[in-house]
Design an enzyme around this catalytic site. Structure first.
Site: not given
Ligand code: GRF
Length: 218
Positions: A95, A109, A111
């Site tokens: 973004l 977010n 991560h």
């Molecule tokens: C997760 O591991 C998140 O930490 C990362 O992308 C993945 C998304 O998984 N940013 P989901 O779409 O929520 O199953």
């Protein structure tokens, strides 16, 4: 109780979205998912939102000339639905600073690493390559710099003998699903304050089991 209207941005499977939807089913949860936007059509996250009766929109980033105009479209939609919190849940676009500034300290977010270690992509393989004994995940407020905003909640996950990136990812994901609703609840309840780039909680958590997942700086 009025609940904080929350927009969730997704690009794929949406298992974190599901964790937020499940938490928000409890009427006592301080946030509601009011809108789900995907930049990719046909993804599972959109089905999950629809099954929960949440409005969905697809905004394909490829239709836009630059990041600013894509983000402006997202921001317009989110504003029009009166959302005060934005959650990124596997949203695979970066973004712009302008978007982030429109919801100061209100964009979360998740991560899949213990930030500030391993920002960016391919985190689980990088954890294994580095010979780490502990992996984990982080929910943070989004700032101008990628994966670098104030940390709201973290969970640690041991690296096990014979782990592959896929196996480790699956165990980390279980913890993501635990700490993302927790972090959203704290933010929506007005318990998160940011000072000098760090999160302060206004009161200790009621459940000491959860307290291990948030910075102890109340
Ligand atoms: C997760 O591991 C998140 O930490 C990362 O992308 C993945 C998304 O998984 N940013 P989901 O779409 O929520 O199953």
């Amino acid at each position: 109780m009025s609940r904080a209207r929350t927009a969730v941005l997704v690009s794929g499977s949406g298992s974190n979205l599901q964790a937020l939807l499940d938490a928000a089913r409890d009427p006592g949860f301080p946030a509601e998912v009011a809108l789900v936007i995907s930049n990719v059509a046909g993804v599972r996250a959109l089905e999950r939102a629809r099954s929960s009766g949440v409005e969905t929109r697809v905004v394909d980033h490829r239709r836009f000339d630059d990041r600013e105009s894509f983000d402006a479209e997202l921001a317009g939609l989110i504003r029009s639905r009166d959302c005060s919190i934005v959650c990124l849940a596997g949203f695979m676009r970066i973004l712009t600073a302008g978007f982030v500034a429109a919801w100061p300290d209100r964009v979360l977010n998740v991560h899949p690493s213990l930030l500030p270690l391993f920002p960016g992509l391919h985190t689980h393989q990088r954890v294994l390559d580095a010979g780490m004994a502990i992996a984990g995940c982080t929910v943070h407020l989004v700032s101008r710099n990628l994966d670098a905003g104030p940390i709201v909640a973290q969970a640690a996950v041991p690296v096990l003998p014979g782990d592959t990136a896929e196996r480790l990812a699956a165990r980390v994901l279980v913890q993501e699903h635990r700490i993302y609703p927790l972090a959203l609840a704290l933010l929506a309840a007005g318990r998160v304050r940011v000072e000098n780039g760090r999160v302060l909680l206004d009161a200790p958590l009621p459940d000491p089991k959860q307290a291990v997942a948030v910075p102890d700086r109340a």
